[in-house]
Design a protein around this motif. Structure first.
Motif, mmCIF file in Angstrom:
data_model
loop_
_atom_site.group_PDB
_atom_site.id
_atom_site.type_symbol
_atom_site.label_atom_id
_atom_site.label_comp_id
_atom_site.label_asym_id
_atom_site.label_seq_id
_atom_site.Cartn_x
_atom_site.Cartn_y
_atom_site.Cartn_z
ATOM 1 N N ASN A 16 0.946 -1.432 -0.035
ATOM 2 C CA ASN A 16 -0.089 -0.129 -0.075
ATOM 3 C C ASN A 16 0.865 1.077 0.021
ATOM 4 O O ASN A 16 -0.018 2.024 0.341
ATOM 5 C CB ASN A 16 -0.842 -0.193 1.377
ATOM 6 N N TYR A 17 1.741 1.363 -0.675
ATOM 7 C CA TYR A 17 3.059 2.608 0.229
ATOM 8 C C TYR A 17 2.976 3.158 0.894
ATOM 9 O O TYR A 17 2.749 4.471 0.961
ATOM 10 C CB TYR A 17 3.131 3.026 -1.327
ATOM 11 N N ASP A 18 2.526 2.029 2.808
ATOM 12 C CA ASP A 18 2.432 3.399 3.706
ATOM 13 C C ASP A 18 3.609 3.030 4.666
ATOM 14 O O ASP A 18 4.372 2.227 5.215
ATOM 15 C CB ASP A 18 1.509 2.734 4.035
ATOM 16 N N SER A 19 3.993 3.873 4.436
ATOM 17 C CA SER A 19 5.913 4.103 4.720
ATOM 18 C C SER A 19 6.154 3.725 6.672
ATOM 19 O O SER A 19 6.232 3.552 6.631
ATOM 20 C CB SER A 19 7.086 5.103 4.531
ATOM 21 N N GLU A 43 13.405 6.165 12.590
ATOM 22 C CA GLU A 43 13.226 7.688 11.270
ATOM 23 C C GLU A 43 14.556 7.373 10.078
ATOM 24 O O GLU A 43 13.832 7.563 8.963
ATOM 25 C CB GLU A 43 14.538 8.317 12.238
ATOM 26 N N GLU A 44 15.338 6.956 9.780
ATOM 27 C CA GLU A 44 16.111 6.393 8.813
ATOM 28 C C GLU A 44 15.719 4.888 8.287
ATOM 29 O O GLU A 44 15.363 5.443 7.333
ATOM 30 C CB GLU A 44 17.554 5.585 9.451
ATOM 31 N N ILE A 49 12.469 3.565 3.436
ATOM 32 C CA ILE A 49 11.050 2.319 2.513
ATOM 33 C C ILE A 49 10.630 4.199 1.908
ATOM 34 O O ILE A 49 10.203 3.904 0.972
ATOM 35 C CB ILE A 49 10.037 2.286 3.586
ATOM 36 N N GLU A 50 10.104 5.083 2.296
ATOM 37 C CA GLU A 50 9.693 6.147 1.377
ATOM 38 C C GLU A 50 10.309 6.254 0.819
ATOM 39 O O GLU A 50 9.956 6.885 -0.423
ATOM 40 C CB GLU A 50 9.391 7.452 1.998
ATOM 41 N N LYS A 57 8.562 1.468 -6.487
ATOM 42 C CA LYS A 57 7.265 1.667 -5.807
ATOM 43 C C LYS A 57 6.706 -0.537 -6.482
ATOM 44 O O LYS A 57 6.155 -0.663 -7.243
ATOM 45 C CB LYS A 57 6.343 1.991 -8.005
ATOM 46 N N SER A 58 7.151 -0.578 -5.531
ATOM 47 C CA SER A 58 7.711 -2.137 -5.367
ATOM 48 C C SER A 58 6.208 -2.910 -4.743
ATOM 49 O O SER A 58 5.678 -2.083 -3.471
ATOM 50 C CB SER A 58 9.088 -2.450 -4.478
#
Length: 107
Positions: A16-19, A43-44, A49-50, A57-58
Motif C-alpha cells: 500500500n506504499y504506507d511508509s 526515522e532512518e 522505505i519512503e 513502487k515495489s
C-alpha cells in the motif's frame, strides 16, 4: 502461508506504499541492511522505505516463510519499477517483542 502478524503488516504496508505503517513494524533501535546501506532506527527506516517507494513502487508477494526461535526468512517475489523486475528476494528478519529488530534484504 502462516506469517507472524508483524510480517503480514510489513507486507501490507509495502503493497500500500504506507511508509509510516512500514516503519512502525520495527523496534526503535532496529537496523535495516539493503542495497549495501545500513539504516538505523525508525526515522532512518521510514526515510529509506519512503524513498524506495517513490523510486521503485515495489510490490511484495510472499512465496515462502521459515522461522526458528526469534528469526525468520521471508522469500518474496518483488516487482516494481527497477531493472530485472520481478525478482525473488530474501528478507532475513530478527524479532524482538513482536516487532522487527533487524532486517537484511538479499538476492
Amino acid at each position: 502461508m502462516n506469517l507472524p502478524t508483524v510480517v503480514t503488516q510489513l507486507v501490507n504496508a509495502q503493497n500500500n506504499y504506507d511508509s509510516k505503517t512500514y516503519a512502525e513494524c520495527f523496534t526503535d533501535t532496529a537496523i535495516v541492511h539493503d542495497e549495501g546501506k545500513t539504516h538505523n532506527g525508525k526515522e532512518e527506516i521510514y526515510q529509506w522505505i519512503e524513498d524506495a517507494n517513490k523510486k521503485y513502487k515495489s510490490l511484495m508477494k510472499p512465496l515462502k516463510y521459515e522461522e526458528s526461535a526469534s528469526k525468520g526468512i521471508l522469500i518474496a517475489e518483488v516487482s516494481g519499477n527497477f531493472t530485472g523486475s520481478p525478482v525473488v528476494l530474501q528478507f532475513h528478519l530478527v524479532f524482538k517483542d513482536n516487532y522487527i529488530d533487524s532486517l537484511k534484504v538479499t538476492g
